[in-house]
Design an enzyme around this catalytic site. Structure first.
Site, PDB file in Angstrom:
ATOM      1  NE  ARG A 182      18.786  49.517  51.640  1.00 14.53           N
ATOM      2  CZ  ARG A 182      19.298  49.514  51.235  1.00 14.53           C
ATOM      3  NH1 ARG A 182      19.486  49.801  50.059  1.00 14.53           N
ATOM      4  NH2 ARG A 182      19.980  48.050  51.581  1.00 14.53           N
ATOM      5  CB  CYS A 461      24.312  51.083  42.819  1.00 14.17           C
ATOM      6  SG  CYS A 461      25.561  51.243  43.430  1.00 14.17           S
ATOM      7  CD  GLU A 463      21.481  47.624  43.251  1.00 19.41           C
ATOM      8  OE1 GLU A 463      21.172  47.788  44.752  1.00 19.41           O
ATOM      9  OE2 GLU A 463      21.773  48.418  42.132  1.00 19.41           O
TER      10      GLU A 463
END
Length: 823
Positions: A182, A461, A463
């Protein structure tokens, strides 16, 4: 099966009996969802192909300008699609469920991955044979030798590489870098600036700045000019892309004889001619503008967990209120528009080529968080009518997109908490909860201004981001500390990898006389792992700007615009760089150390050598010893014996990062957010001293080990609180899963209990919590008869996914979580 079912379970039972899907919503979005939800995703190669064509033509130019030219080439050449019933235009691939290619990231493994993707167990994808041939003959050959993945493989020193990769370059699942699959960690754009100014307003700003540059200045020529030219070209690209959708819609309208459908196409055309180029005039145009920006972000780069939506109930509210008050839109109209976006999100499927990336994000996971509730910039409660509409949509429209995140604070209205609890009871895992009174003080401690901290958005998630102040995008490390414990017991070795010494020999554990000696040996191994995670991050920070640029993300960021800096540059003046490293297997390690302390050093009922032999045998023939170990004090039970060990492990990791992250210029905060990595990480770890069998999943996040939390959910909260070092600044998200029986929250009495439980979680200032409200029997039946449970959603790790699309290992992990019978 229990006779009390969650709303989701009842809906699925009705579907099984009648054969008809049951939705409370009755609109176009439902038709779209039914056409696509059970499709196997396909790979659309156009993004990869057009980026390859453009990059081949622009070698030697500044990277941000090359990226902008690639975006423009895509906008000009890519196929545009419009669908009947889809109210929002803009997708990055073929109709149905699709994934796209990012060959600049890991294109060196692209040709081989394409051959295996259709058959792989975790998140398979189909590809057209003709497209596969283009990948193998055109796309992949260009990128070999140029990808970030290849550069990273050779960047680490030998001892770091030994902890990170196998000989073939695949992940070892020990100290796991996440940057090779990513190009950025989770992110949130400032969508509001596009709504206020339009892309044309931003373009005008960039053009005016370009005119004022000093041609004699090397900095202006080499840094500012490429930044502004890239921004202008990106503005032109996204407007061109929107206009091409408008042209297609008008061509459909010209051929259409049905007046209602003709009006449908003309509405899309008129909106796409206006937004995102100009400021929206309505709620519909505001949503369409945001969607074009969000989708073009996916074309720009592969962001971990995908770009999130920010505080939609805040920046969309003026448009919603305007249209409701004017009588030109009803709540049902607004809900249909939102649900059209949710379906469009679900059809884009995040494609990971590597086994590691796929295994960390099972169930085709990506989660575009929508943040609702919380306080506003002035610290006043921010809930409004749109907040409640988002919650209602989640109850009416069962889908795993978007990932709804509800902020909770001291003065959250009772109605809000009640509707949050009612939505949780639906059983699909939404919303996850984030605690303002934990998050905001930590952001302030790291340098944020109060209004910025108050206005944070949930991202990824569990954060959070401050869209115009956060500047760190480098993907960070997941660390398998259960592997560190195994290496402590076996002198730097792991049974999975034979005699190879991967870690360090922390000392003669067989001869230690006290638990403190053993714990110090483990902590030496833990520090060794963190040290190499920091080495990874040093190299990742150094290399990324040579491989990635983000002209769209940069032009939407206030500091990047002010400093003429691309978002992926290592330093952006004025920014706050919030990174992390993950503690994977927290409960597993605590429980294992507690068992060693109690039975080896205090009761002396087992020796370290006996424990080593039992682990090597995976407890075969040693069931009595295994049962003894499983009954040791365990994290998640409000037991000071175990919790004190957890707090020590937490503190040691925090002390390390407090000392060394400053060298990197980053806050590398300690997090406990596993995604689904605790499953593949468990596959390299032999049996553990808490009685866990070899290769089984580790504990997830800050949750207790599977089945170890025996004293109810409040004890789980109290253990979380007791193990947190509240006086330390360098900490961040702790993901907490709680699984509830539908019977314990049934009716209004159950809702009230759940509200009180949420308030207890809030008062303890825990960062995050999420719920599965399902009967374990339903999960077991779904595993046995997947064809009857295709629509069953479960909460995994900061996101929800369809249970039947998960691997058996992850299904077993969810089944094994303790089903709490009371709150």
């Amino acid at each position: 099966m229990s006779n009390i079912l969650s709303v989701q379970e009842s809906r699925i039972e009705n579907e099984r009996k009648t054969g008809e899907p049951v939705f409370l919503s009755r609109n176009r979005a439902v038709k779209l969802l039914l056409r696509s939800r059970n499709q196997k995703p396909v790979i659309d190669i156009e993004r990869g192909l057009f980026f390859t064509e453009s990059f081949r033509e622009t070698e030697g130019e500044p990277l941000n300008l090359r990226w902008a030219k690639a975006l423009y080439h895509y906008a000009e050449k890519a196929t545009v699609y419009l669908e009947e019933d889809q109210l929002l235009a803009g997708r990055a691939g073929k109709p149905g469920r699709y994934g796209v290619l990012y060959p600049e990231l890991d294109g060196d493994i692209l040709d081989e991955a394409i051959r295996h993707l259709p058959e792989r167990e975790t998140s398979p994808f189909d590809i057209d044979p003709a497209d596969a041939e283009i990948v193998e003959k055109i796309i992949s050959p260009y990128w070999k030798g140029k990808t970030f993945h290849e550069d990273l493989l050779t960047a680490f020193p030998a001892d770091t590489r030994r902890l990170t990769y196998n000989e073939d370059g695949t992940s070892r699942f020990i100290v796991n870098e996440t940057a090779s699959y990513r190009s950025s960690i989770q992110w949130v754009h400032d969508y509001e600036i596009v709504l206020k100014k339009g892309i044309s307003g931003l373009r005008k700003e960039f053009a005016e700045k370009l005119e004022t540059l000093d041609p004699d200045s090397a900095v202006d020529t080499m840094e500012k000019k490429p930044f502004l030219e890239a921004a202008i070209l990106t503005c032109d690209a996204i407007v061109l892309w929107a206009h091409r959708h408008a042209q297609l819609a008008r061509s459909y309208a010209e051929k259409e004889t049905d007046p209602d459908q003709k009006a449908f196409w003309l509405r899309i055309a008129e909106a796409s001619e206006h937004v995102p180029e100009f400021a929206p005039r309505s709620f519909y145009e505001a949503l369409q503008s945001q969607w074009y920006v969000q989708m073009f972000s996916r074309i720009e780069q592969k962001t971990g967990t995908v770009i999130s939506n920010g505080r939609m109930d805040q920046y969309l509210y003026p448009y919603y209120r305007q249209d409701i008050d004017a009588g030109v839109m009803t709540e049902e109209d607004a809900e249909e528009l939102l649900e059209s976006m949710w379906v469009a999100m679900s059809e884009y499927v995040d494609l990971y080529l590597s086994a590691a990336g796929g295994s960390f994000n099972e169930g085709y996971a990506h989660w575009e968080a929508v943040t609702v509730g919380g306080v506003d910039r002035d610290g006043v409660d921010a809930t409004n009518e749109l907040t409640y509409l988002f919650l209602r949509s989640k109850r009416n429209f069962p889908l795993n997109y978007p990932d709804l995140a509800a902020r909770v604070h001291t003065l959250s209205p009772r109605r809000y908490l009640w509707e949050v609890a009612e939505t949780i009871k639906e059983g699909s895992g939404f919303p996850k909860l984030i605690n303002d009174d934990e998050v905001i003080p930590l952001l302030l401690a790291k340098g944020a201004r109060i209004e910025e901290a108050n206005d944070y958005s949930v991202s990824g998630c569990s954060e959070v981001r401050m869209p115009n102040r956060d500047t760190y995008t480098s993907p960070c490390a997941y660390i398998n500390f259960a592997a560190a414990l195994e290496m402590t017991l076996f002198h730097g070795r792991m049974l999975k990898f034979g005699e190879e010494e991967i870690g360090i020999d922390a000392g003669p554990v067989e001869d230690f006389e006290t638990f403190e000696e053993f714990l110090e040996a483990y902590l030496k191994e833990q520090r060794y792992f963190i040290r190499h995670a920091f080495v990874q991050e040093y190299q990742i920070i150094r290399l990324r700007a040579q491989h990635f640029a983000s002209p769209l993300g940069s032009m939407l960021h206030e500091l990047c615009r002010a400093e003429y800096k691309d978002l992926h540059q290592p330093v952006i003046p004025g920014g706050i760089d919030l990174g992390y490293f993950e503690f994977i297997g927290y409960g597993t390690v605590i429980d294992s150390l507690a068992a060693i302390k109690k039975y080896v050093y205090e009761e002396k009922t087992v020796t370290i050598r006996e424990l080593q032999e039992a682990i090597a045998a995976n407890f075969e023939g040693r069931e009595q010893l295994r049962n003894l170990l499983k009954n040791a004090p365990a994290y998640g039970n409000n037991d000071p014996y175990a919790d004190a060990i957890g707090k020590r492990l937490d503190r040691e990791a925090l002390d390390f990062t407090a000392r060394y992250s400053k060298e990197l210029g980053v806050h590398l905060d300690l997090r406990l957010v596993p995604f689904t990595s605790h499953v593949p990480f468990g596959k390299v770890v032999a049996a553990t001293p808490n009685g866990r069998l070899a290769w089984m999943p580790l504990s997830d996040g800050s949750s207790a080990s599977q089945g170890a939390d025996r004293n109810g959910p409040t004890a789980v909260l109290l253990s979380n609180f007791a193990t947190k070092n509240q006086g330390c600044r360098d900490r961040a998200a702790r993901l907490l899963n709680v699984k509830l029986s539908p019977s314990c929250v049934s009716g209004d009495v159950g809702t009230e209990k759940l509200v009180q439980f949420i308030q207890a979680w809030h008062d303890l200032r825990l960062w995050h919590i999420q719920f599965n409200v399902l009967n374990t029997e339903t999960l077991i039946e779904a595993q046995r008869h997947p064809e009857q449970y295709r629509s069953l959603l479960v909460r995994i790790a900061g996101y929800s996914a369809y249970f039947t699309e998960l691997s058996k290992d992850l299904q077993d992990d969810i089944i094994a979580r303790t089903e709490q019978q009371a709150v």
